[in-house]
Design a protein around this motif. Structure first.
Motif, PDB file in Angstrom:
ATOM      1  N   GLY A 100       0.818  -1.218   0.000  1.00  6.44           N
ATOM      2  CA  GLY A 100       0.000   0.000   0.000  1.00  6.44           C
ATOM      3  C   GLY A 100       0.848   1.262   0.000  1.00  6.44           C
ATOM      4  N   ALA A 101       1.932   1.251   0.759  1.00  6.95           N
ATOM      5  CA  ALA A 101       2.814   2.421   0.777  1.00  6.95           C
ATOM      6  C   ALA A 101       3.478   2.616  -0.579  1.00  6.95           C
ATOM      7  CB  ALA A 101       3.877   2.257   1.869  1.00  6.95           C
ATOM      8  N   GLY A 102       3.864   1.525  -1.222  1.00  8.56           N
ATOM      9  CA  GLY A 102       4.453   1.640  -2.551  1.00  8.56           C
ATOM     10  C   GLY A 102       3.480   2.207  -3.566  1.00  8.56           C
ATOM     11  N   ILE A 103       2.224   1.768  -3.470  1.00  8.48           N
ATOM     12  CA  ILE A 103       1.192   2.292  -4.373  1.00  8.48           C
ATOM     13  C   ILE A 103       0.953   3.773  -4.096  1.00  8.48           C
ATOM     14  CG2 ILE A 103      -1.273   2.147  -4.917  1.00  8.48           C
ATOM     15  CD1 ILE A 103      -1.015  -0.891  -4.466  1.00  8.48           C
ATOM     16  N   ALA A 104       1.033   4.187  -2.836  1.00  9.78           N
ATOM     17  CA  ALA A 104       0.783   5.582  -2.488  1.00  9.78           C
ATOM     18  C   ALA A 104       1.964   6.486  -2.845  1.00  9.78           C
ATOM     19  CB  ALA A 104       0.481   5.697  -0.993  1.00  9.78           C
ATOM     20  N   ILE A 108       2.394  10.142  -5.468  1.00 12.63           N
ATOM     21  CA  ILE A 108       2.747  11.304  -4.651  1.00 12.63           C
ATOM     22  C   ILE A 108       4.143  11.795  -5.010  1.00 12.63           C
ATOM     23  CG2 ILE A 108       3.243  12.060  -2.298  1.00 12.63           C
ATOM     24  CD1 ILE A 108       0.958  10.279  -1.375  1.00 12.63           C
ATOM     25  N   GLY A 109       5.075  10.862  -5.240  1.00 15.38           N
ATOM     26  CA  GLY A 109       6.427  11.257  -5.636  1.00 15.38           C
ATOM     27  C   GLY A 109       6.445  11.947  -6.985  1.00 15.38           C
ATOM     28  N   ALA A 110       5.668  11.434  -7.933  1.00 17.45           N
ATOM     29  CA  ALA A 110       5.616  12.067  -9.254  1.00 17.45           C
ATOM     30  C   ALA A 110       5.007  13.462  -9.166  1.00 17.45           C
ATOM     31  CB  ALA A 110       4.805  11.203 -10.211  1.00 17.45           C
ATOM     32  N   ALA A 111       3.933  13.594  -8.380  1.00 16.04           N
ATOM     33  CA  ALA A 111       3.310  14.913  -8.217  1.00 16.04           C
ATOM     34  C   ALA A 111       4.234  15.866  -7.461  1.00 16.04           C
ATOM     35  CB  ALA A 111       1.982  14.771  -7.492  1.00 16.04           C
TER      36      ALA A 111
END
Length: 151
Positions: A100-104, A108-111
């Motif tokens: 779940g953290a990887g999906i989140a 968020i990192g790209a944005a």
């Protein structure tokens, strides 16, 4: 009991082979779809039926066995199937929270990178959002540690 595990493995293997076949030969997919649909449905029914049979027939084998008197006196715990399943169950929160953290973190990192390139003064704010997403994995790790302390 082993025949049920083999049956489930063959059902999964059949689904994987069918998927690869459809991926490698997409032009023939329409011609053989009439044959694949019932076959895949049958494999799915066999897999679910084998899971239910394992649950009903194998429940006594996965329960924890009582400790022997000699091992309890020495303070040594015997590793049983139930204890192994309990340890796997304690690791599941870490695994799922990490996924779940990887999906989140991905979006968020790209944005965050896009926001920083437009306005560099937003770096601190974007790092907070990224840290909140990474916190999901830490929560799962804490839960796993608490579960391991109960074993």
């Amino acid at each position: 009991m082993y025949w049920l595990v083999a049956l489930m493995s063959l059902a999964i293997l059949g689904l994987i082979v069918a998927g690869f076949h459809l991926e490698l030969r997409p032009q023939r997919a329409a011609a053989i779809r009439a044959w694949y649909r019932p076959a895949l449905g049958t494999q799915l029914v066999v897999f679910v039926g084998a899971q239910l049979a394992l649950l009903v027939l194998g429940i006594d084998q996965v329960l924890a066995s009582p400790e022997t008197a000699g091992a309890a006196a020495e303070g040594v715990r015997e590793m049983s199937t139930g204890m192994g399943l309990a340890i796997i169950g304690a690791g599941i929160p870490t695994a799922l929270s990490t996924i779940g953290a990887g999906i989140a973190v991905g979006p968020i990192g790209a944005a965050s990178l896009a926001a920083i390139t437009e306005k560099p003064e937003n770096l601190g704010r974007t790092l907070i959002y990224l840290g909140l997403a990474e916190g999901i994995a830490i929560y799962g790790l804490v839960i796993s540690i608490l579960l391991l302390n109960k074993l």
